[in-house]
Enzyme design. Sequence first.
Site, PDB file in Angstrom:
ATOM      1  CE1 TYR A 105     -15.791  51.819 106.033  1.00 34.50           C
ATOM      2  CE2 TYR A 105     -14.819  54.300 106.092  1.00 34.50           C
ATOM      3  CZ  TYR A 105     -14.699  52.893 106.310  1.00 34.50           C
ATOM      4  OH  TYR A 105     -13.395  52.353 106.925  1.00 34.50           O
ATOM      5  CE  LYS A 140     -15.214  50.777 109.520  1.00 34.45           C
ATOM      6  NZ  LYS A 140     -14.712  49.419 109.995  1.00 34.45           N
TER       7      LYS A 140
END
Length: 259
Positions: A159, A163
Amino acid sequence: MYKEDISGRVAFISGASAGIGEATAKSLASNGVNLILAARRIDKLENLKNSLEKKYKVKVKIIKIDFSKSEDIVNALNSLEDEWKNIDILINNAGLALNKDIYSNNLLEDALQMIRVNCEGLITATRILLPFILKSEHGHIINIASTAADEAYSGGAIYCATKSFVEMFGDALRIELIDKPVKVTNIKPGLVNTEFSTVRFKGDKGKADNVYKGLEPLLAEDIADNIEYVLTRKSHVQISSMTIMAENQATATMAYRNQ
């Protein structure tokens, strides 16, 4: 305070059926912006469309798109009618996290799904829509990144990486578009109480609620409010990056909890 009139413009919002995407759709509609809303859950988009058109008298087009499937994105966006190609604003909001565990325990499919949606889906939609945005006199691309883009943490290897990808993609795009009337903004929210955590923990509401336990988190409307702020600055003002955290949050992983 100065607020530029953005009524009559057209915005494309991915992941618009809930959370930040839905809140942003409502905020922009209240400013007279016409909307193209895309997500998997077409029933939710239909309800949102009817509500916004009735309340704000704006035009709303909805599209069913699975942002984990590039072919789905390409086919849907290449089929846009001419009247909907005059896009001024792109809100790259679709994204997700799946589980929060050390990478050696992660399911490979979960990792790949995050990459498909958060990275591949974002760059595919941007590539198809960018030629339309370049024709606008006031184009604006807003990417929803995260505080995780700037700070890695245990359980977030994929994750956080996705990002960071979103942030670097936006920064590079801003450089490439320096001579064009297109602004690029990366929005990096911290703890926002939406269904994001419920999805992350695959429906485990207890785990999801625990993320926000002992503090007052941000709401989707708080992020939408700041997106509206970014879009309504004077034409010569470009806000390149905005980090938004809850009052008792200091970093991506550090927060004071009254419990």
